[in-house]
Scaffold this active site. Structure first.
Site, mmCIF file in Angstrom:
data_model
loop_
_atom_site.group_PDB
_atom_site.id
_atom_site.type_symbol
_atom_site.label_atom_id
_atom_site.label_comp_id
_atom_site.label_asym_id
_atom_site.label_seq_id
_atom_site.Cartn_x
_atom_site.Cartn_y
_atom_site.Cartn_z
ATOM 1 N N PRO A 1 -0.055 -0.309 7.340
ATOM 2 C CA PRO A 1 0.571 -0.797 6.110
ATOM 3 C C PRO A 1 -0.458 -1.475 5.207
ATOM 4 O O PRO A 1 -1.315 -2.215 5.696
ATOM 5 C CB PRO A 1 1.607 -1.810 6.610
ATOM 6 C CG PRO A 1 1.225 -2.132 8.009
ATOM 7 C CD PRO A 1 0.355 -1.047 8.532
ATOM 8 N N CYS B 1 -0.147 -11.077 9.245
ATOM 9 C CA CYS B 1 -0.458 -11.488 7.879
ATOM 10 C C CYS B 1 -1.136 -12.866 7.862
ATOM 11 O O CYS B 1 -0.597 -13.843 8.379
ATOM 12 C CB CYS B 1 0.812 -11.522 7.034
ATOM 13 S SG CYS B 1 0.461 -11.971 5.336
ATOM 14 N N LYS C 1 2.691 -5.359 14.803
ATOM 15 C CA LYS C 1 1.322 -5.340 14.303
ATOM 16 C C LYS C 1 0.783 -6.756 14.442
ATOM 17 O O LYS C 1 1.380 -7.703 13.938
ATOM 18 C CB LYS C 1 1.360 -4.921 12.828
ATOM 19 C CG LYS C 1 0.119 -5.164 12.033
ATOM 20 C CD LYS C 1 -0.904 -4.068 12.269
ATOM 21 C CE LYS C 1 -2.210 -4.369 11.589
ATOM 22 N NZ LYS C 1 -2.146 -4.284 10.157
HETATM 23 C C1 LIG Z 1 -5.390 -4.428 0.730
HETATM 24 C C2 LIG Z 1 -4.870 -4.551 2.107
HETATM 25 C C3 LIG Z 1 -3.508 -4.724 2.305
HETATM 26 C C4 LIG Z 1 -3.001 -4.843 3.606
HETATM 27 N N1 LIG Z 1 -1.657 -4.996 3.790
HETATM 28 C C5 LIG Z 1 -1.151 -5.089 5.046
HETATM 29 C C6 LIG Z 1 0.258 -5.219 5.259
HETATM 30 O O1 LIG Z 1 1.067 -5.244 4.330
HETATM 31 N N2 LIG Z 1 0.686 -5.323 6.552
HETATM 32 C C7 LIG Z 1 -0.178 -5.283 7.625
HETATM 33 O O2 LIG Z 1 0.258 -5.368 8.760
HETATM 34 N N3 LIG Z 1 -1.495 -5.147 7.433
HETATM 35 C C8 LIG Z 1 -2.007 -5.045 6.184
HETATM 36 N N4 LIG Z 1 -3.353 -4.891 6.000
HETATM 37 C C9 LIG Z 1 -4.231 -4.771 7.179
HETATM 38 C C10 LIG Z 1 -4.513 -3.302 7.487
HETATM 39 O O3 LIG Z 1 -3.315 -2.605 7.795
HETATM 40 C C11 LIG Z 1 -5.507 -3.160 8.647
HETATM 41 O O4 LIG Z 1 -4.949 -3.642 9.826
HETATM 42 C C12 LIG Z 1 -6.761 -3.937 8.371
HETATM 43 O O5 LIG Z 1 -7.226 -3.618 7.080
HETATM 44 C C13 LIG Z 1 -7.870 -3.666 9.405
HETATM 45 O O6 LIG Z 1 -8.358 -2.428 9.333
HETATM 46 P P1 LIG Z 1 -9.653 -2.009 8.488
HETATM 47 O O7 LIG Z 1 -10.762 -2.941 8.784
HETATM 48 O O8 LIG Z 1 -9.877 -0.615 8.950
HETATM 49 O O9 LIG Z 1 -9.247 -2.072 7.053
HETATM 50 C C14 LIG Z 1 -3.884 -4.786 4.721
HETATM 51 C C15 LIG Z 1 -5.251 -4.613 4.504
HETATM 52 C C16 LIG Z 1 -5.751 -4.503 3.230
HETATM 53 C C17 LIG Z 1 -7.224 -4.327 3.044
#
Ligand SMILES: Cc1cc2nc3c(=O)[nH]c(=O)nc-3n(C[C@H](O)[C@H](O)[C@H](O)COP(=O)(O)O)c2cc1C
Length: 696
Positions: free
Chosen positions: A349, A436, A476
Site C-alpha cells: 500500500p 504507519c 503489515k
Molecule cells: C509514499 C509512500 C507511501 C506509503 N504508504 C503506505 C501505506 O499507506 N500503508 C502501508 O502499510 N505502508 C505504506 N508505505 C510503506 C510501503 O508499503 C513499504 O512497506 C515501504 O516503502 C518499504 O519498502 P521500500 O523500501 O521498498 O519502499 C508507504 C511508503 C511510501 C514510500
C-alpha cells in the site's frame, strides 16, 4: 576520467558514469566533489529548457535537508520544523468550467431537477465558453527529442494551446476513455470532446457510443466496490447495523466485568480474554515480551493461573460462536477463504501514490497482489466519501486488499464488518496497518503504535477476523517501535501461526525498519530473516501450514531483491530481469498513467486536473530514479543520492528534474495546459530519506 570521477564522490552517492556528469568534466579539479551532489536536499535539480540541461538551485535554509547535526542545531525553531515531514495543509480546489454544465444533462440530455437545477443546461453557452479540446497523444507521437510529443496540426507539440478563433470542439481530438471503452461517462463535459461527438446539420451536437466496445468494457473495465450514498448516509447517522462486532464487543465487556467482580485487575482481564482466543494473546509488558505461555494456541496446559481461569469463558464463547446460526455471521472459522500468495508479486500500500490508476499500471507490469491506500477506521465509520473511495478496485486487480488503520476493537471490528458487507466479493483480504510511523497516526495509538500494545492488537485481530466473515485478515508491520527494541520476531510467530491455527490464510508483510527509523537508514534484512525463522520454527513445532511472509525495504533491483529473498527466506517476486528503461518508455508509462487517471477520475475539467495532481505526485518520486544504463556498476541502491547528471537524451534529462514546474510541464503533454489558478505543492517534500513519506 571515468571511474576515477565517481570515486571522488562521498559515500552514498550513486555511481553515475562520468560522461553523464558534465560539470565534473568541466570543473573537475576546481570544486569539491560534494558540490555536485543534488541529493534533493540542499539543492534541487532544475531543468533548463533552453540549454536542455539540469542546473542546481539552492533552496532556502528552511527547506534544506540532510544537514549535519551541528548545522541543524544552528537552525531556528521554524527552520527545524520546515525540515520535517510532508507539506501540510495543502488545498486542492475542485476545478470547474466557466459555464458549469449539469453533468446529468451533459451525459443524457436529461435532468430530473429541470429548471430547478443549480447547474447550467445551456449547451451552446457551455460550448462557446469552453477551452479548446485537449489532444491526447498516442504512443507513436512520443519522442525522446523535443518537443517530446508531436501532436498533429500543432506543429509545436504544444497541447491545448488556446486558439480562440477556432471552435472549441476539435475533431482531431481523441478521448482515451471513449477509445478504450466505447463511451465516455462525462459526455459533453469531456475535455477531449471531439473524440465522441458529432455535429448535426441543424448545428446541434450529439454524443457517439460504440456498443461493441461498451459490451466488452462492461466486464473488463467496470470498477468495483462502489458504496452508495444511502450507505454513507447510514454510516454518518451512526445507524449502520454491525451485529457481529456488537456481539464481540459485548463479550469483551462482559468478560471484563466478570473479572472485575472477581477483583482481578483490568490488565489481567484483558490478557485472559485475549488469551482465550486462538491467534492472539495478552499485552505483555513492553520490555518483555511475549511469553509463549500466555499466547493463545498454548491455551491448553501452559497458561498462567489467571489465564487458566479464563478457559471456561473462552470455551463457552468459542462454542457459542461456532454454533450460532446468526444470519449475519455467514462463516465459521474454518470457512475462511484461502489465498494463494506463493510466488506472487505484491505491491504494498502506498498512500497518495498507490491510487487505482497507479495500481492498474503496476498490474500491467506483473503485480499479482495489490492493496489500496491506508484508510482510517474512524473515517470509514463516519461515512467519509474520500475514505470509501480508497476501496475502489479495478477489475484487472486479481487479488486486492483494503488497508485499515485504527487503535481499538470498537472502531476496527465494525469497520471490518461494514467493509465485508459493502464490498462483498470485491475484497480478497483486509490488511491491518501496524506500520504507519507518522505522528498523527502513532499518537492516537494506531499504526506502528500497536506493535507495543500486543494485548490490544490481539483483541483487534480477533474482532476483525470475526467481523470479516470469510475474508482473510492480514497484517503489515514494522520491526518494532524504537530502534534497538525490535519485537516483530516475538509478535509474528504468534500472530501468524495463531491465525493460521484457525485456518485463516494469514499473511504478514514486514517492513524492515522501526517506527523511529521512518525511512532513514537501510532496512534490516538480517532481522527480517530472524523473524521468518521464528515463524517457521513455530510452524514446525505445532505442525501448522506455512504462512506467506513478504519482506520489504530498499529492494531496488531484481538482483538485490533476489539476494534478499534467498538469504532471508521471505516470499514473493518472480521477475528477475534488470530493465534499462529508456526515456521514451518512461514517457509511455506516464501516458498510460494519464490515460488510467482520466478513466478513473473523469475526463472533465475536474477529472483532468485531479489526474494532473496525482501524476505530479508520482513524478515527485520518479524524478529521483537513475536509469541503470547510467550507472558504472549494479545493483543500484535506493538510498544512494544522485550527483547532478544529464541523461542519455534530452527527455531523460527532463525526467530527472526535481523542479515541480517541470512535472507540471510533463503533465501538459497529455492533459493540456494547467489552469492559471492551479498549483502543485508536492505532498512529500522531495525527500525520501528522513521524511514522513510512507504510512507503513
Ligand atoms: C509514499 C509512500 C507511501 C506509503 N504508504 C503506505 C501505506 O499507506 N500503508 C502501508 O502499510 N505502508 C505504506 N508505505 C510503506 C510501503 O508499503 C513499504 O512497506 C515501504 O516503502 C518499504 O519498502 P521500500 O523500501 O521498498 O519502499 C508507504 C511508503 C511510501 C514510500
Amino acid at each position: 576520467m571515468s571511474s576515477s570521477a565517481t570515486s571522488l564522490y562521498p559515500a552514498g552517492t550513486a555511481p553515475v558514469k562520468a560522461e553523464y556528469v558534465p560539470l565534473i568534466e568541466a570543473r573537475f579539479r576546481l570544486l569539491k566533489p560534494a558540490i555536485y551532489l543534488d541529493s534533493s536536499f540542499q539543492r534541487r535539480k532544475v531543468y533548463n529548457p533552453k540549454s536542455m540541461t539540469l542546473r542546481l538551485k539552492r533552496e532556502p535554509t528552511a527547506l534544506r535537508r540532510n544537514l549535519s547535526a551541528a548545522e541543524r542545531r544552528k537552525l531556528s525553531k521554524e527552520e527545524k520544523k520546515a525540515q520535517r515531514g510532508s507539506n501540510k495543509g495543502r488545498r486542492w480546489a475542485k476545478m470547474r468550467d466557466e459555464v458549469d454544465l449539469c453533468w446529468r444533462f451533459a451525459g443524457s440530455g436529461k435532468c430530473d431537477f429541470g429548471s430547478e437545477c443549480r447547474l447550467s443546461h445551456d449547451i451552446q453557452a457551455y460550448l462557446d465558453a469552453k477551452p479548446r479540446d485537449i489532444i491526447f497523444p498516442s504512443a507513436s507521437m512520443l519522442s525522446n527529442e523535443p518537443p517530446f510529443v508531436s501532436l498533429p496540426g500543432t506543429g509545436t507539440g504544444a497541447n491545448g494551446t488556446e486558439r480562440s478563433e477556432e471552435p472549441s470542439v476539435d475533431p482531431t481530438s481523441r478521448c482515451p476513455v471513449f477509445e478504450a471503452t466505447g463511451a465516455c461517462r462525462l459526455g459533453l463535459k469531456c475535455r477531449f470532446l471531439g473524440g465522441h461527438v458529432y455535429k448535426a446539420e441543424d448545428g446541434t451536437v450529439a454524443l457517439v457510443e460504440d456498443e461493441d466496445k461498451k459490451a466488452v468494457a462492461l466486464i473488463a473495465n467496470t470498477e468495483l466496490n462502489f458504496v452508495s450514498p444511502a450507505t454513507l448516509k447510514l454510516l454518518r447517522a451512526k445507524k449502520y447495523p454491525t451485529p457481529v462486532s456488537d456481539d464481540y464487543l459485548q463479550e469483551l465487556k462482559a468478560t471484563a466485568e466478570e473479572r472485575e467482580g472477581k477483583g482481578i485487575s483490568t490488565e489481567t482481564k484483558i490478557a485472559a480474554t485475549i488469551a482465550a482466543t486462538p491467534g492472539v494473546g495478552p499485552e505483555p509488558s513492553v520490555e518483555s515480551n511475549i511469553s509463549d505461555s500466555v499466547w493463545p494456541h498454548s491455551v491448553s496446559g501452559s497458561l498462567p493461573s489467571v489465564a487458566t481461569e479464563a478457559a471456561p469463558t473462552k470455551l463457552s464463547l468459542d462454542e457459542s460462536h461456532a454454533q450460532a446460526d446468526l444470519p449475519d455471521v455467514p462463516f465459521r472459522f474454518s470457512e475462511k477463504r484461502r489465498l494463494n500468495w506463493l510466488n506472487k508479486t505484491y505491491l504494498g500500500p502506498l498512500t497518495t501514490v498507490g491510487n487505482l490508476p497507479f495500481r492498474r499500471l503496476c498490474v500491467s507490469f506483473g503485480a499479482d497482489i495489490t492493496c489500496g491506500e491506508m484508510g482510517l477506521a474512524t473515517s470509514f465509520l463516519s461515512g467519509s466519501k474520500e475514505e470509501w473511495s480508497l476501496v475502489r478496485r479495478h477489475p484487472s486487480e486479481t487479488m486486492f486488499g483494503v488497508q485499515v488503520a485504527g487503535n481499538k476493537p470498537t472502531s476496527l471490528a465494525p469497520t471490518a464488518e461494514v467493509l465485508a458487507k459493502e464490498c462483498n466479493g470485491g475484497i480478497d483480504f483486509v490488511d491491518l496497518n501496524c506500520g504507519c510511523p507518522i505522528d498523527l497516526v502513532f499518537r492516537t495509538g494506531s499504526g506502528s503504535a500497536l506493535l507495543d500494545a500486543a494485548g490490544k492488537l490481539g483483541k483487534i485481530l480477533v474482532g476483525m477476523n470475526r467481523a470479516l466473515g470469510e475474508i482473510p485478515l492480514t497484517i503489515k508491520m514494522r520491526t518494532g517501535v524504537k530502534e534497538g527494541r525490535n519485537n516483530a520476531h516475538k509478535l509474528m510467530p504468534r500472530i501468524g501461526a495463531g491465525m493460521e491455527c484457525r485456518r485463516h490464510d494469514a499473511r504478514t508483510q514486514l517492513h524492515g525498519r522501526t517506527r523511529q527509523q521512518r525511512y532513514t537508514k537501510l532496512a534490516d534484512w538480517e532481522y527480517i530473516k530472524e523473524c521468518v525463522q521464528a515463524v517457521r520454527a513455530r510452524e514446525a513445532d505445532e505442525d501448522l501450514p506455512r504462512i506467506p511472509i513478504f519482506g520489504g525495504g530498499d529492494a531496488f533491483s531484481a538482483q538485490d531483491y533476489w539476494s534478499k529473498v534467498e538469504s532471508s527466506g521471505v516470499d514473493g517476486i518472480k521477475e528477475r530481469r534488470e530493465w534499462d528503461i529508456s526515456s521514451r518508455e518512461r514517457l509511455e508509462l506516464i501516458r498510460k498513467y494519464a490515460e488510467f487517471g482520466l478513466d478513473h477520475f473523469g475526463t472533465d475539467t475536474a477529472g483532468v486536473n485531479t489526474t494532473r495532481r496525482y501524476l505530479c505526485e508520482a513524478l515527485s518520486f520518479q524524478y529521483r530514479y537513475i536509469p541503470i544504463g547510467l550507472l558504472e556498476h549494479l545493483p543500484p541502491r535506493i538510498n544512494d543520492r544522485a550527483p547532478l547528471f544529464r541523461g542519455r537524451d534530452q527527455l531523460e534529462t527532463l525526467l530527472s528534474s526535481g523542479d515541480s514546474r517541470d512535472w507540471v510541464k510533463i503533465s501538459e503533454m497529455f492533459l493540456g495546459p494547467a489552469p492559471e489558478s492551479w498549483t502543485f505543492t508536492p505532498k512529500h517534500k522531495s525527500n525520501a530519506v528522513g521524511g514522513d513519506e510512507g504510512q507503513g
